[in-house]
Design an enzyme around this catalytic site. Sequence first.
Site, short mmCIF file in Angstrom:
data_model
loop_
_atom_site.label_atom_id
_atom_site.label_comp_id
_atom_site.label_asym_id
_atom_site.label_seq_id
_atom_site.Cartn_x
_atom_site.Cartn_y
_atom_site.Cartn_z
N TYR A 61 0.87 -1.24 0.01
CA TYR A 61 -0.03 -0.04 -0.02
C TYR A 61 1.06 1.27 0.04
O TYR A 61 2.02 1.38 0.68
CB TYR A 61 -0.87 0.05 1.32
N ASP A 98 9.42 2.69 -0.29
CA ASP A 98 8.29 3.32 0.42
C ASP A 98 8.60 2.81 2.00
O ASP A 98 8.32 2.04 2.12
CB ASP A 98 7.17 2.95 0.00
N LYS A 118 4.82 8.70 9.34
CA LYS A 118 4.67 8.31 10.57
C LYS A 118 5.76 8.81 11.59
O LYS A 118 5.82 9.68 12.10
CB LYS A 118 4.69 6.75 10.38
#
Length: 431
Positions: free
Chosen positions: A145, A240, A268
Site C-alpha cells: 500500500y 516506500d 509516521k
Amino acid sequence: MSAGKESHAWFERALKVLPGGVDSPVRAFGSVGGTPLVVAAAEGATITDVDGRAYLDFVGSWGPLILGHAHPEIMAAVATACRHGTSYGAPCRPEIELAEQVVADYPGVEQVRFVSSGTEAVMSALRLARGATGRDLVVKFSGCYHGHVDHMLVAAGSGLVTLGQPSSAGVPEQFTALTRVLPLDDSAALEALFKAEGSQIAAVIIEPVPANNGLLLQRPEFLRQLRTLCDAHGALLIFDEVISGFRLGPGGAAERFGLTPDIATFGKVIGGGMPVGAFAARRELMRELAPQGRVYQAGTLSGNPVAMTAGLATLRKLHADDGWQQLDELGTYLQATVSSVLAEAAIDASLARCGSMFWLALHAAEPPRTAEAIDARAASSYAAVFASLLEHGIALAPSAYEVGFLSLAHTRADIDRLAAQLGQAFTALPT
Ligand code: PMP
C-alpha cells in the site's frame, strides 16, 4: 466486546457528520465488527476511551508513536515550538535540522522535501521519478500500500483488502493504465516485466518490508534482484519507508538489507506523531524539483515548525537512548513469548516480525510472503481474537491485515500480558 456507553453515544454523533463515523476507513471496525472506541487520551503504552476504560495499545496510531503516546520530552518540545507560532510558510530552523538528520541517517540521500502525509510523499516521489527519467510507467506490488494516490489504488492493500475491493471507485481506468502490478516474491514475473517494458519504466515502488497486507517479509535476494534490474534498465527504485523508515533503525529497511534506493519516502515516525511525510534522494535527482527544476511540488503547511520539532525530538531521542536497539530486543522477546503461545493454539498460527513490527499470521504454519498466500479464514479468526483481547483491555489493530507496533513505552510485562491473553483467545477459538 461492546464499546462503553460514552463511546457508543459519541460514535452515533460521528456517524451523522463523518462518513462511516471516521476519517480513515479501517478505524471503523468494519472487518472486526462492533463499535470503535472513541479515544479521550493516551499516555505511554495506554489509550483511554471516553468511558474511562484503559487499553494496552499495540496500534501506536498505526506506527508513528515509537516512543509511546504523549512522551514528556516530545510534548515539551512541541509546547515550546507552539509558543513560537504554529506555521510560518517560510523556511525555519527545525525543518533544516530534521533534513540534516535524515541526510545523516539514511543511505544515499542528500536532500529531503517535507510534505504532510505519506500519501503526498509517494505521489510526489512518483512525479519526480517520471519527471527525471522522462518515462511514464510505474510498477508496484500486489499487497503493498502506498497511500491513496489515484494510480497506486490498484490491487492495493490496507483498508481496501479488508473491503474486498481490488481498487477504488472514482479512479478512471486511464489513471491506472500506466501502473503495472506484480506479485511479491516472484522473481520470474519481475524479470519478464523488465524484459517486456524495461525501457519505459520510470520507477518501481515497493515497501521493502511490506506491512499493509499482513507483514509479508521478503527474501533479501528478491530485493537485490529488483535493485539490479532497475539499474540495468535505467529505472529508479523507490523504497516506500513510510512505516519502516526510522522504525527499523535510522537507515530504515535500506540499512537492514544493505540496499540503497534511488528515492525513499517517509511518514509516521519522522513526524513524531504530527502530520508529516517526506521524500529524499541524491542531489542530482532532487534538483529536478521546483523551484530549481521542472517537477512541480508544493505545500502550504509543508515543513511545519511544530511538526518538524516533534519529528526532530523523536529522532534525537532514539539516537540518544539507543532506542532502535531496545526496540529490537523487545521485538525478540515478543517473538519468543508469542510464538510459544501460538505453537499451542488450536489452529495453525505463526508470527511474522521485523524489529518492532509484528503480525499474527492465522491459519498459516509459516508466515506467508505474498498477499495471495494469506488464508481466507484469517479475517474471521482474527475478528474473534481481536474481540477477546479488547474485552480484556488490549488493543490490537482492528483488521486482520494490519501489523502491530511496539514502542519504547512497552515493557516485557506488557508483552507477557499480550501473550497470556492471546493464549486464552486462541483456546476459545473455533477450529
Ligand atoms: N505508504 C505506506 C507504506 C503506508 O503504510 C502508508 C499509510 N499507512 C502510506 C504510504 C500513506 O501514508 P498516509 O496515511 O500518511 O497518507
